[in-house]
Design an enzyme around this catalytic site. Structure first.
Site, PDB file in Angstrom:
ATOM      1  N   HIS A   1       2.784   2.126  -1.874  1.00 17.86           N
ATOM      2  CA  HIS A   1       3.060   1.229  -1.167  1.00 17.86           C
ATOM      3  C   HIS A   1       3.923   0.573  -0.560  1.00 17.86           C
ATOM      4  O   HIS A   1       5.085   0.899  -0.241  1.00 17.86           O
ATOM      5  CB  HIS A   1       2.997  -0.618  -2.116  1.00 17.86           C
ATOM      6  N   ASN A   2       3.277   0.463   1.248  1.00 13.71           N
ATOM      7  CA  ASN A   2       4.334  -0.783   2.391  1.00 13.71           C
ATOM      8  C   ASN A   2       5.267   0.704   2.724  1.00 13.71           C
ATOM      9  O   ASN A   2       5.954  -0.389   3.466  1.00 13.71           O
ATOM     10  CB  ASN A   2       5.582  -1.133   0.879  1.00 13.71           C
TER      11      ASN A   2
END
Length: 370
Positions: free
Chosen positions: A244-245
């Site tokens: 994620h991210n």
């Protein structure tokens, strides 16, 4: 089929018009198949990357070649180009790939509300489209594809069977996604409290820009907040994990089984070898090359080649690898040297003690003053 074949042969002159370069020999030779040098037949177009390839093939039977230089010793028509592999890709795309033909939307497709489909689609049976999904023109979705609510897929994109694109994801134009890939799965986000792991809802999405290709069984996690981003032109091999991210810059290459932890930023034109692992919250500069099985635990400045775990400059790692096979004998050498040093120290200590015992007492010096 085992090799790329066309029903209507093309001439070497037609190929020359597409790729340029310098034509040597008969341009009228008819070609209907692409092969390697070892498999070539009189109707085949093959390629020569370097002189080593010529030496490794005792007899070349190809009808024509794409070559890195003029080869007067071969009585085979050939086109000299700076990059034969690039020319081969252009020929394959132009003459040997079937042109797109829309097949429409199968009746077995499951659609939510407010689904928008662009012109000339090819949507196979058993595709699922959630509410508010938007598809561009000439999109191909093979059986078993799932696209979640609010997601979009751009023009000319190709999604192979059993791909999952979850809700709130944006896929650009001319994107290719191979079977088994999951885009937008929950990021691995938990907070520990009183011995338990409490899930942090993953409320962000995934943005994949134009001309990206994702291999089979790639996992790209949705952001906790904001977006996980794959910039344009990046190519991702099979079995890669992107957490994620993460942001991956333009035209990067990630080879099989690479793992990138959360909130790491990868620069442009970065190449990451197979099974390399990158820690979370680090930054990798532009044009960095990371060798296979490297362990990246710190930021990397642009324009360097690194290897090893933990990661180090590639030259240093190579020197360290050269030493490893000699470690047993070096260990024995160190033990031998330690024993010799200890023996010398003992001998020096005994000699000093003997001198001290054998020395006569020093007589006092009488001083006189005038």
């Amino acid at each position: 089929m085992a090799v790329p074949i066309v029903s209507n042969p093309c001439s070497l002159s037609e190929i020359h018009q597409v790729i340029g370069g310098t034509l040597h020999g008969d341009g009228a030779v008819a070609l209907s198949v692409l092969t390697s040098l070892n498999e070539a037949t009189p109707h085949a177009l093959s390629f020569v990357l370097n002189d080593k390839a010529l030496k490794g093939t005792p007899e070349i039977r190809a009808g024509a070649l794409l070559a890195h230089r003029h080869i007067p010793e071969l009585p085979i028509p050939h086109i000299v180009v700076p990059n034969p592999m690039l020319a081969l890709a252009q020929v394959a795309q132009r003459f040997f790939v079937r042109p797109y033909k829309a097949r429409g939307v199968a009746t077995e497709v499951i659609r939510g509300t407010d689904v928008r489909i662009g012109a000339d689609p090819s949507i196979w049976p058993f595709v699922t489209l959630g509410d508010g999904v938007t598809l561009g023109a000439r999109v191909t979705l093979y059986p078993g594809v799932f696209i979640g609510a609010g997601s979009s897929v751009g023009d000319d994109s190709l999604i192979y069977p059993n791909v999952v694109i979850r809700e709130g994801c944006t896929i650009g134009n001319r994107v290719i996604v191979h079977s088994g890939t999951v885009i937008g799965s929950d990021g691995f986000g938990y907070v520990q409290h009183e011995g338990r792991h409490h899930k942090i809802p993953q409320l962000g999405g995934v943005t994949i820009e134009d001309d990206v290709e994702l291999g089979a069984n790639v996992s790209i996690d949705r952001a906790t907040l904001g977006q996980t981003i794959i910039r344009k032109g990046t190519k991702v091999d099979n079995l890669v994990q992107i957490a994620h991210n993460v942001t991956i810059g333009e035209h990067a290459v990630l080879v099989a089984q690479v793992g990138i932890a959360g909130s790491t930023t990868i620069g442009r034109h970065v190449m990451i070898g197979g099974q390399a692992g990158l820690a979370d919250h680090i930054q990798v500069g532009d044009q960095v090359m990371i060798a296979a099985r490297a362990g990246v635990n710190r930021n990397l400045e642009p324009n360097q080649i690194v290897s090893g775990a933990p990661v180090m400059p590639h030259e240093t790692w190579m020197k360290a690898q050269a030493v490893i096979p000699r470690l047993p004998e070096l260990r024995q050498l160190v033990r031998s040297l330690e024993a010799r040093v200890a023996l010398l120290e003992t001998q020096v200590a005994k000699a000093g003690t003997a001198r001290t015992k054998g020395a006569s007492p020093r007589k006092p010096v009488r001083r006189t003053t005038r």
